[in-house]
Design a protein around this motif. Structure first.
Motif, PDB file in Angstrom:
ATOM      1  N   ALA A   3       0.829  -1.207   0.000  1.00 16.52           N
ATOM      2  CA  ALA A   3       0.000   0.000   0.000  1.00 16.52           C
ATOM      3  C   ALA A   3       0.866   1.261   0.000  1.00 16.52           C
ATOM      4  CB  ALA A   3      -0.945  -0.008   1.198  1.00 16.52           C
ATOM      5  N   ASP A   4       1.923   1.265   0.814  1.00 13.86           N
ATOM      6  CA  ASP A   4       2.828   2.427   0.844  1.00 13.86           C
ATOM      7  C   ASP A   4       3.527   2.623  -0.492  1.00 13.86           C
ATOM      8  OD1 ASP A   4       2.129   2.914   3.470  1.00 13.86           O
ATOM      9  OD2 ASP A   4       3.933   1.981   4.313  1.00 13.86           O
ATOM     10  N   ALA A   5       3.954   1.524  -1.122  1.00 16.84           N
ATOM     11  CA  ALA A   5       4.622   1.628  -2.427  1.00 16.84           C
ATOM     12  C   ALA A   5       3.654   2.154  -3.492  1.00 16.84           C
ATOM     13  CB  ALA A   5       5.182   0.269  -2.838  1.00 16.84           C
ATOM     14  N   VAL A   6       2.418   1.706  -3.450  1.00 18.06           N
ATOM     15  CA  VAL A   6       1.410   2.199  -4.403  1.00 18.06           C
ATOM     16  C   VAL A   6       1.155   3.682  -4.157  1.00 18.06           C
ATOM     17  CG1 VAL A   6      -1.040   2.055  -5.038  1.00 18.06           C
ATOM     18  CG2 VAL A   6       0.309  -0.041  -4.816  1.00 18.06           C
ATOM     19  N   ARG A   7       0.983   4.058  -2.887  1.00 18.18           N
ATOM     20  CA  ARG A   7       0.722   5.459  -2.538  1.00 18.18           C
ATOM     21  C   ARG A   7       1.881   6.347  -3.008  1.00 18.18           C
ATOM     22  NH1 ARG A   7       0.053   4.674   2.369  1.00 18.18           N
ATOM     23  NH2 ARG A   7      -2.206   4.566   2.396  1.00 18.18           N
ATOM     24  N   LEU A  32       2.075   6.631  -6.875  1.00 16.94           N
ATOM     25  CA  LEU A  32       1.048   7.500  -7.462  1.00 16.94           C
ATOM     26  C   LEU A  32       1.134   8.927  -6.938  1.00 16.94           C
ATOM     27  CD1 LEU A  32      -2.022   5.076  -7.367  1.00 16.94           C
ATOM     28  CD2 LEU A  32      -0.644   5.717  -9.362  1.00 16.94           C
ATOM     29  N   GLY A  33       2.056   9.154  -5.997  1.00 13.91           N
ATOM     30  CA  GLY A  33       2.226  10.502  -5.450  1.00 13.91           C
ATOM     31  C   GLY A  33       1.058  10.965  -4.598  1.00 13.91           C
ATOM     32  N   LEU A  34       0.418  10.032  -3.884  1.00 15.06           N
ATOM     33  CA  LEU A  34      -0.733  10.382  -3.053  1.00 15.06           C
ATOM     34  C   LEU A  34      -0.307  10.648  -1.613  1.00 15.06           C
ATOM     35  CD1 LEU A  34      -3.150   7.560  -4.260  1.00 15.06           C
ATOM     36  CD2 LEU A  34      -3.257   9.981  -4.870  1.00 15.06           C
ATOM     37  N   PRO A  35      -0.796  11.720  -1.018  1.00 14.25           N
ATOM     38  CA  PRO A  35      -0.493  11.935   0.399  1.00 14.25           C
ATOM     39  C   PRO A  35      -1.302  10.964   1.259  1.00 14.25           C
ATOM     40  CG  PRO A  35      -1.944  13.666  -0.410  1.00 14.25           C
ATOM     41  CD  PRO A  35      -1.569  12.823  -1.598  1.00 14.25           C
ATOM     42  N   PRO A  36      -0.796  10.597   2.437  1.00 11.10           N
ATOM     43  CA  PRO A  36      -1.556   9.702   3.314  1.00 11.10           C
ATOM     44  C   PRO A  36      -2.940  10.287   3.625  1.00 11.10           C
ATOM     45  CG  PRO A  36       0.671   9.967   4.130  1.00 11.10           C
ATOM     46  CD  PRO A  36       0.490  10.953   3.005  1.00 11.10           C
ATOM     47  N   GLY A  37      -3.963   9.438   3.600  1.00 11.99           N
ATOM     48  CA  GLY A  37      -5.322   9.871   3.892  1.00 11.99           C
ATOM     49  C   GLY A  37      -6.086  10.411   2.703  1.00 11.99           C
ATOM     50  N   ARG A  38      -5.447  10.563   1.562  1.00 15.39           N
ATOM     51  CA  ARG A  38      -6.102  11.124   0.379  1.00 15.39           C
ATOM     52  C   ARG A  38      -7.141  10.160  -0.185  1.00 15.39           C
ATOM     53  NH1 ARG A  38      -8.246  12.102  -3.693  1.00 15.39           N
ATOM     54  NH2 ARG A  38      -7.617  13.213  -5.547  1.00 15.39           N
ATOM     55  N   LEU A  39      -6.793   8.887  -0.263  1.00 15.60           N
ATOM     56  CA  LEU A  39      -7.694   7.851  -0.772  1.00 15.60           C
ATOM     57  C   LEU A  39      -7.571   6.611   0.101  1.00 15.60           C
ATOM     58  CD1 LEU A  39      -7.014   7.945  -4.636  1.00 15.60           C
ATOM     59  CD2 LEU A  39      -8.967   8.883  -3.433  1.00 15.60           C
ATOM     60  N   PRO A  40      -8.582   5.744   0.088  1.00 16.83           N
ATOM     61  CA  PRO A  40      -8.489   4.488   0.838  1.00 16.83           C
ATOM     62  C   PRO A  40      -7.594   3.487   0.107  1.00 16.83           C
ATOM     63  CG  PRO A  40     -10.596   4.618  -0.284  1.00 16.83           C
ATOM     64  CD  PRO A  40      -9.903   5.930  -0.513  1.00 16.83           C
ATOM     65  N   VAL A  41      -6.292   3.734   0.126  1.00 17.83           N
ATOM     66  CA  VAL A  41      -5.325   2.915  -0.601  1.00 17.83           C
ATOM     67  C   VAL A  41      -5.255   1.501  -0.022  1.00 17.83           C
ATOM     68  CG1 VAL A  41      -2.901   2.682  -1.276  1.00 17.83           C
ATOM     69  CG2 VAL A  41      -3.993   4.927  -1.329  1.00 17.83           C
ATOM     70  N   GLY A  42      -5.141   1.393   1.295  1.00 10.89           N
ATOM     71  CA  GLY A  42      -5.022   0.091   1.938  1.00 10.89           C
ATOM     72  C   GLY A  42      -6.153  -0.863   1.596  1.00 10.89           C
ATOM     73  N   PRO A  43      -7.417  -0.436   1.755  1.00 13.55           N
ATOM     74  CA  PRO A  43      -8.518  -1.343   1.409  1.00 13.55           C
ATOM     75  C   PRO A  43      -8.538  -1.730  -0.073  1.00 13.55           C
ATOM     76  CG  PRO A  43      -9.311   0.393   2.833  1.00 13.55           C
ATOM     77  CD  PRO A  43      -7.893   0.749   2.470  1.00 13.55           C
ATOM     78  N   ARG A  44      -8.188  -0.797  -0.942  1.00  8.94           N
ATOM     79  CA  ARG A  44      -8.176  -1.118  -2.379  1.00  8.94           C
ATOM     80  C   ARG A  44      -7.071  -2.117  -2.699  1.00  8.94           C
ATOM     81  NH1 ARG A  44     -10.639  -2.404  -6.887  1.00  8.94           N
ATOM     82  NH2 ARG A  44      -9.466  -1.797  -8.719  1.00  8.94           N
ATOM     83  N   VAL A  45      -5.881  -1.896  -2.141  1.00 10.44           N
ATOM     84  CA  VAL A  45      -4.769  -2.818  -2.365  1.00 10.44           C
ATOM     85  C   VAL A  45      -5.122  -4.197  -1.801  1.00 10.44           C
ATOM     86  CG1 VAL A  45      -2.374  -3.322  -1.719  1.00 10.44           C
ATOM     87  CG2 VAL A  45      -2.990  -1.045  -2.547  1.00 10.44           C
ATOM     88  N   ARG A  46      -5.706  -4.239  -0.603  1.00  8.51           N
ATOM     89  CA  ARG A  46      -6.120  -5.513  -0.007  1.00  8.51           C
ATOM     90  C   ARG A  46      -7.080  -6.272  -0.935  1.00  8.51           C
ATOM     91  NH1 ARG A  46     -10.051  -4.187   3.957  1.00  8.51           N
ATOM     92  NH2 ARG A  46     -11.293  -4.159   2.080  1.00  8.51           N
ATOM     93  N   ASP A  47      -8.059  -5.566  -1.477  1.00  4.42           N
ATOM     94  CA  ASP A  47      -9.024  -6.209  -2.378  1.00  4.42           C
ATOM     95  C   ASP A  47      -8.341  -6.789  -3.615  1.00  4.42           C
ATOM     96  OD1 ASP A  47     -10.989  -5.496  -0.571  1.00  4.42           O
ATOM     97  OD2 ASP A  47     -11.747  -3.819  -1.783  1.00  4.42           O
ATOM     98  N   LEU A  48      -7.391  -6.040  -4.177  1.00  2.79           N
ATOM     99  CA  LEU A  48      -6.694  -6.526  -5.366  1.00  2.79           C
ATOM    100  C   LEU A  48      -5.762  -7.692  -5.036  1.00  2.79           C
ATOM    101  CD1 LEU A  48      -6.019  -3.153  -7.195  1.00  2.79           C
ATOM    102  CD2 LEU A  48      -7.693  -4.904  -7.784  1.00  2.79           C
ATOM    103  N   LEU A  49      -5.126  -7.659  -3.865  1.00  4.86           N
ATOM    104  CA  LEU A  49      -4.294  -8.793  -3.452  1.00  4.86           C
ATOM    105  C   LEU A  49      -5.154 -10.043  -3.248  1.00  4.86           C
ATOM    106  CD1 LEU A  49      -1.778  -7.130  -0.964  1.00  4.86           C
ATOM    107  CD2 LEU A  49      -1.307  -7.958  -3.285  1.00  4.86           C
ATOM    108  N   LEU A  50      -6.344  -9.863  -2.718  1.00  3.44           N
ATOM    109  CA  LEU A  50      -7.253 -11.004  -2.561  1.00  3.44           C
ATOM    110  C   LEU A  50      -7.671 -11.567  -3.923  1.00  3.44           C
ATOM    111  CD1 LEU A  50      -9.432  -9.792   0.449  1.00  3.44           C
ATOM    112  CD2 LEU A  50      -7.805 -11.703   0.427  1.00  3.44           C
ATOM    113  N   GLU A  51      -7.834 -10.686  -4.916  1.00  8.53           N
ATOM    114  CA  GLU A  51      -8.134 -11.150  -6.273  1.00  8.53           C
ATOM    115  C   GLU A  51      -6.951 -11.943  -6.846  1.00  8.53           C
ATOM    116  OE1 GLU A  51      -9.681  -8.342  -9.127  1.00  8.53           O
ATOM    117  OE2 GLU A  51     -10.863  -7.331  -7.560  1.00  8.53           O
ATOM    118  N   LEU A  52      -5.737 -11.451  -6.604  1.00  7.51           N
ATOM    119  CA  LEU A  52      -4.549 -12.174  -7.062  1.00  7.51           C
ATOM    120  C   LEU A  52      -4.455 -13.538  -6.382  1.00  7.51           C
ATOM    121  CD1 LEU A  52      -1.862  -9.331  -7.152  1.00  7.51           C
ATOM    122  CD2 LEU A  52      -2.832 -10.560  -9.102  1.00  7.51           C
ATOM    123  N   GLN A  53      -4.807 -13.597  -5.118  1.00  7.13           N
ATOM    124  CA  GLN A  53      -4.798 -14.868  -4.402  1.00  7.13           C
ATOM    125  C   GLN A  53      -5.857 -15.810  -4.971  1.00  7.13           C
ATOM    126  OE1 GLN A  53      -5.904 -14.682  -0.250  1.00  7.13           O
ATOM    127  NE2 GLN A  53      -5.066 -16.696   0.165  1.00  7.13           N
TER     128      GLN A  53
END
Length: 171
Positions: free
Chosen positions: A108-112, A115-136
């Motif tokens: 999540a930190d690497a994605v943030r 993309l040059g996003l400041p912390p708290g700008r978007l729900p990065v963690g939940p989105r990354v988690r969902d995509l990792l679950l899709e990869l799994q």
């Protein structure tokens, strides 16, 4: 100002709701529209709580437990923007740079950062988690909860369990 508090009503019809303003609302969709028109969250109808399954009560995830429409819309827009910006290709590109196990927060930190996003700008963690679950689910990665430390041969210590990835686990 008229008070609006929408609540389900028991009756002959299944989906019947009533509002403190006197409106009787037939069907959930009608109740959602009435809530939205009056600035209330259309998921929890302004009650600030949701019941995902019978007997389980938690703060409404659509409005962050505020009961207000403004917060609900802001949250939904942030999630939609995260889905648009954080694609499977972005997460795959970050994951492919790792040779071994990693933490969800590292991806999540690497994605943030990428993309040059400041912390708290978007729900990065939940989105990354969902995509990792899709990869799994697709069998591309294996996610597990790994211990922070092995103590001897038969005891493990979990300090802060995070999802981790292992490319080759031998199973």
């Amino acid at each position: 100002m008229t008070k609006h508090a929408i609540s389900p009503q028991a009756g002959i019809l299944d989906d019947t709701y009533a509002c403190d303003c006197g409106a009787v609302l037939a069907g959930r969709m009608t109740a959602e529209v009435h809530a939205a028109e009056n600035g209330l969250c259309s998921a929890c109808f302004g009650s600030t709580v949701e019941y995902p399954v019978p007997g389980l009560r938690r703060p409404c995830t659509s409005c962050a437990g505020t009961g207000r429409r403004r917060e609900q819309v802001a949250w939904q827009l942030a999630h939609a923007e995260a889905e648009h910006m954080i694609t499977m290709a972005v997460v795959r590109g970050v994951v492919d740079r790792y040779d071994g196990p990693f933490r969800l927060s590292e991806i999540a930190d690497a994605v943030r950062d990428g993309l040059g996003l400041p912390p708290g700008r978007l729900p990065v963690g939940p989105r990354v988690r969902d995509l990792l679950l899709e990869l799994q689910a697709a069998g591309e990665i294996a996610m597990l909860s790994a211990p922070d430390e092995m103590i001897g041969t038969d005891m493990v210590l979990y300090r802060d369990p995070q999802w981790q990835r292992a490319r080759s686990l031998g199973f």
